[in-house]
Design a protein around this motif. Sequence first.
Motif, mmCIF file in Angstrom:
data_model
loop_
_atom_site.group_PDB
_atom_site.id
_atom_site.type_symbol
_atom_site.label_atom_id
_atom_site.label_comp_id
_atom_site.label_asym_id
_atom_site.label_seq_id
_atom_site.Cartn_x
_atom_site.Cartn_y
_atom_site.Cartn_z
ATOM 1 N N ALA A 1 0.814 -1.038 0.211
ATOM 2 C CA ALA A 1 0.019 -0.035 0.265
ATOM 3 C C ALA A 1 0.828 1.265 -0.023
ATOM 4 O O ALA A 1 0.468 2.321 -0.360
ATOM 5 N N PHE A 2 2.147 1.173 0.405
ATOM 6 C CA PHE A 2 2.944 2.301 0.549
ATOM 7 C C PHE A 2 3.437 2.890 -1.027
ATOM 8 O O PHE A 2 3.475 4.007 -1.304
ATOM 9 N N GLY A 3 3.030 1.834 -1.946
ATOM 10 C CA GLY A 3 3.583 2.096 -3.249
ATOM 11 C C GLY A 3 2.390 2.877 -4.100
ATOM 12 O O GLY A 3 2.669 3.287 -5.186
ATOM 13 N N LEU A 4 1.246 3.039 -3.443
ATOM 14 C CA LEU A 4 0.251 3.959 -4.107
ATOM 15 C C LEU A 4 0.574 5.095 -4.305
ATOM 16 O O LEU A 4 -0.006 5.893 -5.118
ATOM 17 N N ASP A 5 1.592 5.804 -3.664
ATOM 18 C CA ASP A 5 2.009 6.975 -3.451
ATOM 19 C C ASP A 5 2.634 7.234 -4.952
ATOM 20 O O ASP A 5 2.746 8.188 -5.452
ATOM 21 N N ALA A 6 3.231 6.113 -5.517
ATOM 22 C CA ALA A 6 3.876 6.308 -7.050
ATOM 23 C C ALA A 6 2.947 6.994 -7.857
ATOM 24 O O ALA A 6 3.492 7.622 -8.594
ATOM 25 N N ALA A 7 1.713 6.605 -8.101
ATOM 26 C CA ALA A 7 0.800 7.336 -9.132
ATOM 27 C C ALA A 7 0.669 8.817 -8.826
ATOM 28 O O ALA A 7 0.620 9.573 -9.795
ATOM 29 N N SER A 8 1.169 9.346 -7.530
ATOM 30 C CA SER A 8 1.100 10.851 -7.322
ATOM 31 C C SER A 8 2.345 11.526 -8.032
ATOM 32 O O SER A 8 2.140 12.534 -8.686
ATOM 33 N N GLY A 9 3.491 10.761 -8.189
ATOM 34 C CA GLY A 9 4.568 11.390 -8.888
ATOM 35 C C GLY A 9 4.383 11.189 -10.236
ATOM 36 O O GLY A 9 4.891 12.078 -11.047
ATOM 37 N N VAL A 10 3.631 10.122 -10.891
ATOM 38 C CA VAL A 10 3.336 10.076 -12.128
ATOM 39 C C VAL A 10 2.542 11.259 -12.650
ATOM 40 O O VAL A 10 2.415 11.859 -13.474
ATOM 41 N N GLN A 11 1.560 11.451 -11.525
ATOM 42 C CA GLN A 11 0.918 12.621 -11.850
ATOM 43 C C GLN A 11 1.337 13.912 -12.084
ATOM 44 O O GLN A 11 1.091 14.813 -12.726
ATOM 45 N N ALA A 12 2.103 14.106 -11.180
ATOM 46 C CA ALA A 12 3.050 15.481 -10.986
ATOM 47 C C ALA A 12 3.828 15.784 -12.409
ATOM 48 O O ALA A 12 3.926 16.742 -12.757
ATOM 49 N N ALA A 13 4.493 14.597 -12.678
ATOM 50 C CA ALA A 13 5.155 14.642 -13.933
ATOM 51 C C ALA A 13 4.225 14.841 -15.234
ATOM 52 O O ALA A 13 4.652 15.844 -16.086
ATOM 53 N N LEU A 14 3.155 14.508 -15.370
ATOM 54 C CA LEU A 14 2.143 14.565 -16.239
ATOM 55 C C LEU A 14 1.697 15.940 -16.361
ATOM 56 O O LEU A 14 1.406 16.675 -17.253
ATOM 57 N N ARG A 15 1.432 16.442 -15.022
ATOM 58 C CA ARG A 15 0.711 17.873 -14.907
ATOM 59 C C ARG A 15 1.737 18.959 -15.462
ATOM 60 O O ARG A 15 1.464 19.817 -16.041
ATOM 61 N N GLU A 16 3.251 18.611 -15.155
ATOM 62 C CA GLU A 16 4.259 19.324 -15.661
ATOM 63 C C GLU A 16 4.070 19.387 -17.243
ATOM 64 O O GLU A 16 4.404 20.639 -18.015
ATOM 65 N N GLN A 17 3.812 18.564 -17.894
ATOM 66 C CA GLN A 17 3.534 18.322 -19.156
ATOM 67 C C GLN A 17 2.291 19.041 -19.972
ATOM 68 O O GLN A 17 2.021 18.980 -21.275
ATOM 69 N N GLY A 18 1.315 19.457 -18.955
ATOM 70 C CA GLY A 18 0.108 20.065 -19.440
ATOM 71 C C GLY A 18 -0.943 19.057 -19.901
ATOM 72 O O GLY A 18 -2.083 19.094 -20.380
ATOM 73 N N ARG A 19 -0.561 17.697 -18.987
ATOM 74 C CA ARG A 19 -1.790 16.628 -19.421
ATOM 75 C C ARG A 19 -2.605 16.618 -18.407
ATOM 76 O O ARG A 19 -2.653 17.245 -17.387
ATOM 77 N N GLY A 20 -3.687 15.851 -18.771
ATOM 78 C CA GLY A 20 -4.892 15.777 -17.791
ATOM 79 C C GLY A 20 -6.413 16.028 -18.317
ATOM 80 O O GLY A 20 -6.398 16.674 -19.527
#
Length: 334
Positions: free
Chosen positions: A77-96
């Motif tokens: 369950a600690f690994g569920l944090d990984a998707a937040s990092g993915v989301q941050a990288a995609l947000r920087e790219q203007g995705r969403g």
Amino acid sequence: MMRPGARNLITDVVGLRVGNASDDRLKSGVTVVVCEKPSVAAVQVLGGAPGTRETDLLEVHNTVQTIDAVCLSGGSAFGLDAASGVQAALREQGRGFAVGPFRVPIVPGAILFDLANGGDKDWGRYPPYRELGYAATQAAGTEFATGTAGAGTGATTATFKGGLGSASTVLADGITVGALAAVNALGSATLGSSRHFWAAPLEEDAEFGGLGMPTLVSDEARRPRTKLTTAGDGPTNTTIAVIATDAILTKAEAKRLAVCAHDGFARALWPAHTPLDGDLVFALATGTSGRTVTIEEFIPLCAAAASTMARAIARGVHDATPMPDDLLPAWRAG
């Protein structure tokens, strides 16, 4: 006639990129499938112990139709944090997903349990998976490592190390199917104590050793081998996977593709879908072929989803490499 794609990786499906990030001291990592354009997605969970994020929105009756990426992570369950990092990288790219003036990257994720694998999990206050998710997204490309890499870094099965595996199939009509699996099963990908893979009848071009099936399946091979019988360690399980195609699919058709891909689990792992596995398949349809499918064309697509998934699972175990403090041998070391 069906054949593997040019790379024999899920990235043979045009419109997908894959990135890995791992920490060898931790013996864990993250794998991200990035959709170059938002893609139709679904999920099917058949294991009894899943760990997930953003899977409810993938149901057919819910509003969001497409997603930006899928995140597979170690760390329980600690690994569920990984998707937040993915989301941050995609947000920087203007995705969403556009909500008024805001964009919200849609990143479903799933985790496997690799805590008790010999790695150092003394990470302090916060687990490192968010940063690993960010790094994996930044590394995404059409070529990526398999075996002891990404979400497969610390994976195990009942008999050998697990790992990250991938495979692809190009159907006779030109549609491509790709699979990606982080193999951390309660059961085994091989028959008994042998090195023969359960998925051997589906193997293409000796992609996982070319040993075929044994001439005689012994009584020992017929008995299920699990971590309960080989290590007395039940909870350290789950195979999480992605099946993808370049066909144009509805959300309901993507769901059916995920269901059929689970047949590949049953062809490659024994036992599979147990109460102590969190077995899960995400389905992605990029639509980059520009082709819709009839019901007659959808049936071989579903069959290819199962066979391609089985091959990806076997390749994950086959490609794993030895590391210090491993609790199980790598198949390659045999």
